[in-house]
Design an enzyme around this catalytic site. Structure first.
Site, PDB file in Angstrom:
ATOM      1  N   ASP A  13       0.831  -1.227   0.000  1.00 40.22           N
ATOM      2  CA  ASP A  13       0.000   0.000   0.000  1.00 40.22           C
ATOM      3  C   ASP A  13       0.852   1.258   0.000  1.00 40.22           C
ATOM      4  O   ASP A  13       0.427   2.311   0.495  1.00 40.22           O
ATOM      5  CB  ASP A  13      -0.942   0.020   1.213  1.00 40.22           C
ATOM      6  CG  ASP A  13      -1.761  -1.244   1.340  1.00 40.22           C
ATOM      7  OD1 ASP A  13      -2.401  -1.626   0.346  1.00 40.22           O
ATOM      8  OD2 ASP A  13      -1.746  -1.862   2.420  1.00 40.22           O
ATOM      9  N   LYS A  16       2.445   2.119  -5.084  1.00 39.33           N
ATOM     10  CA  LYS A  16       3.149   1.587  -6.246  1.00 39.33           C
ATOM     11  C   LYS A  16       2.378   1.844  -7.530  1.00 39.33           C
ATOM     12  O   LYS A  16       2.978   2.070  -8.586  1.00 39.33           O
ATOM     13  CB  LYS A  16       3.369   0.083  -6.077  1.00 39.33           C
ATOM     14  CG  LYS A  16       4.372  -0.275  -4.981  1.00 39.33           C
ATOM     15  CD  LYS A  16       4.610  -1.771  -4.895  1.00 39.33           C
ATOM     16  CE  LYS A  16       3.390  -2.530  -4.438  1.00 39.33           C
ATOM     17  NZ  LYS A  16       2.944  -2.190  -3.065  1.00 39.33           N
ATOM     18  N   GLY A  40      -3.927  -4.489  -4.558  1.00 41.08           N
ATOM     19  CA  GLY A  40      -4.679  -3.431  -5.212  1.00 41.08           C
ATOM     20  C   GLY A  40      -3.824  -2.230  -5.541  1.00 41.08           C
ATOM     21  O   GLY A  40      -3.099  -1.736  -4.688  1.00 41.08           O
ATOM     22  N   HIS A  41      -3.886  -1.786  -6.795  1.00 40.81           N
ATOM     23  CA  HIS A  41      -3.180  -0.581  -7.206  1.00 40.81           C
ATOM     24  C   HIS A  41      -4.207   0.441  -7.687  1.00 40.81           C
ATOM     25  O   HIS A  41      -5.027   0.141  -8.554  1.00 40.81           O
ATOM     26  CB  HIS A  41      -2.170  -0.880  -8.321  1.00 40.81           C
ATOM     27  CG  HIS A  41      -0.986  -1.662  -7.854  1.00 40.81           C
ATOM     28  ND1 HIS A  41      -0.042  -2.178  -8.709  1.00 40.81           N
ATOM     29  CD2 HIS A  41      -0.583  -2.005  -6.612  1.00 40.81           C
ATOM     30  CE1 HIS A  41       0.892  -2.815  -8.011  1.00 40.81           C
ATOM     31  NE2 HIS A  41       0.576  -2.721  -6.738  1.00 40.81           N
ATOM     32  N   GLN A 224       2.155  -6.069  -3.185  1.00 33.02           N
ATOM     33  CA  GLN A 224       2.381  -6.094  -1.735  1.00 33.02           C
ATOM     34  C   GLN A 224       3.686  -5.358  -1.382  1.00 33.02           C
ATOM     35  O   GLN A 224       4.058  -4.417  -2.062  1.00 33.02           O
ATOM     36  CB  GLN A 224       2.372  -7.533  -1.200  1.00 33.02           C
ATOM     37  CG  GLN A 224       1.015  -8.200  -1.201  1.00 33.02           C
ATOM     38  CD  GLN A 224       0.831  -9.110  -2.383  1.00 33.02           C
ATOM     39  OE1 GLN A 224       1.757  -9.575  -3.010  1.00 33.02           O
ATOM     40  NE2 GLN A 224      -0.407  -9.393  -2.705  1.00 33.02           N
TER      41      GLN A 224
END
Length: 430
Positions: A13, A16, A40-41, A224
């Site tokens: 988080d 990225k 999640g991005h 991650q």
């Protein structure tokens, strides 16, 4: 020009998605090399927010994108995500996206197992997303996984499903789950196969080897963070894959020499989702203020993130483990208006003072941060796009971080917007 591997240097988080999206403009190919759809991005481009889980961030800019063999793929989640992106105007075709035919699949039975184990664990749960990623990696290591390429051979699926269910049905019985219906699972796989297989029409390793030999700029996108690495993270409160830069080679099919410049993504503070040790975690108004200003909720799960001060000890460990050349420091603007900031420079564990986090769970849980105080700033850094736009104390904060982690800041992000980025060193220059 060098290739670039982007990895999270904290617990994930770190922002990225934005950095990879920004770097994608300079890249020729973008590769996702590990993880599943638990990562999640979030990309903010103008008035549109894109939320990606499996798709490499390069798809938004129309860059050839690859899901490598190191990723475990839920084929139904992949097709759903492609549909969501296309509804936002991003067309995903096999010319744009290539899926490794030797990537292992996440099946509904993996999700069942993941959730049942967490429910049974009670207080000892590790905080998985319940999406089946861990069990899928277990089957990969156990050599009983069904892979993307298997979807093109319906006759061979029978034996593969039989081998897989010999393991899973025994587990399910112990967890009070019904046995998996063989015919139903095969039917579901054959139904999704024609939607997935067009993206797996060529070997990823050969495509990337050709790009590498042609001098194309390859951007490796990690998911991650390093502190969630299955070997090097705060075990067992980790993910099920290797999240460090070394996995970029193994998870894409290119050799180690191809990885190039390693860019570590680091928040100007620290966050964590799920269970596990967190030495600098804040439980006071400062922690709440960081969470609110940083909008600290998981992209995939929506879970609130735990927030704390910047931990130079852990980032320094991540830099060593990944071979990080430089960092991208994100969310500096979240710290605007604080009178005082703190940086963790070491730990006190009983009568010991350490400059690293030990591997043992007991020591990790007992680690108390040793802080250095830094004067904050009242001026806004939000949207700054050059070094001279930053307040003097913000510059001092960044410089002190560089000193403590022994690595330079290559990029500085001052908002979620793509263009609110200060470039000090172009990673593609090596």
């Amino acid at each position: 020009m060098a290739n670039v591997a982007v990895v999270g240097a904290q617990w994930g988080d770190e922002g990225k998605g934005k950095i990879v999206d920004w770097l994608s403009n300079r890249a020729d190919v973008v590769v996702r090399f590990q993880g599943g759809h638990n990562a999640g991005h979030t990309l903010v481009v103008g008035d549109i927010t894109y939320k990606l889980s499996l798709l490499p961030s390069g798809v938004v800019q129309g860059k050839p994108s690859v899901i490598g063999n190191g990723v475990v793929v839920d084929p139904w989640a992949l097709i759903d995500e492609i549909g969501r992106l296309e509804a936002q105007g991003v067309r995903i075709t096999p010319d744009l996206l290539t899926l490794a035919d030797n990537a292992c699949l996440i099946l509904p039975l993996h999700r069942d197992l993941d959730q049942a184990r967490e429910a049974q664990a009670g207080k000892t749960k590790i905080g998985t997303t319940g999406r089946g990623i861990g069990p899928a990696y277990e089957d990969k290591a156990g050599r009983r996984a069904i892979r993307v390429g298997d979807l093109s051979d319906p006759e061979a699926l029978d034996a593969k499903i039989e081998r897989l269910l010999a393991h899973h049905n025994a587990l399910r019985k112990g967890l009070d789950l019904a046995e998996v219906d063989v015919a139903g699972l095969k039917a579901a796989l054959l139904e999704i196969a024609p939607k997935v297989l067009p993206f797996a029409s060529q070997p990823v390793w050969r495509m990337l080897d050709r790009a590498y030999r042609d001098g194309k700029r390859i951007l490796f996108e990690g998911a991650q963070g390093s502190l969630l690495d299955v070997d090097h993270g705060t075990y067992p409160y980790v993910t099920s894959s290797n999240t460090v830069a070394g996995q970029a080679a193994a998870g894409s099919g290119l050799g180690p020499r191809s990885v190039g410049y390693v860019l570590g993504i680091v928040k100007a503070y620290t966050t964590r989702v799920g269970e596990g040790p967190f030495p600098t975690e804040l439980f006071d108004a400062d922690g709440g203020r960081i969470a609110e200003r940083g909008r600290e909720f998981g992209t995939v799960t929506g879970r609130p993130r735990r927030c704390g001060w910047f931990d130079a000890v852990l980032v320094r460990q991540s830099i060593a483990i990944n071979g990080i050349h430089g960092i991208a420091l994100t969310k500096l603007d979240v710290l605007d208006g604080f009178d005082e900031l703190k940086i963790c420079t070491g730990y006190r564990i009983g009568d010991r003072v350490l400059d690293y986090l030990p591997a043992g769970m007991k020591d990790q849980a007992a680690a108390e941060p040793i802080y250095e105080s830094i004067e904050g700033w009242s001026e806004s850094t939000q949207g700054a796009r050059s070094w001279k736009d930053l307040p003097a104390n913000a510059i001092k904060y960044v410089r002190r971080i560089e000193e403590l982690i022994a690595a330079p800041v290559a990029l500085l992000s001052t908002s979620p917007e793509r263009d609110d980025t200060i470039l000090m060193h172009d990673p593609f220059q090596g």
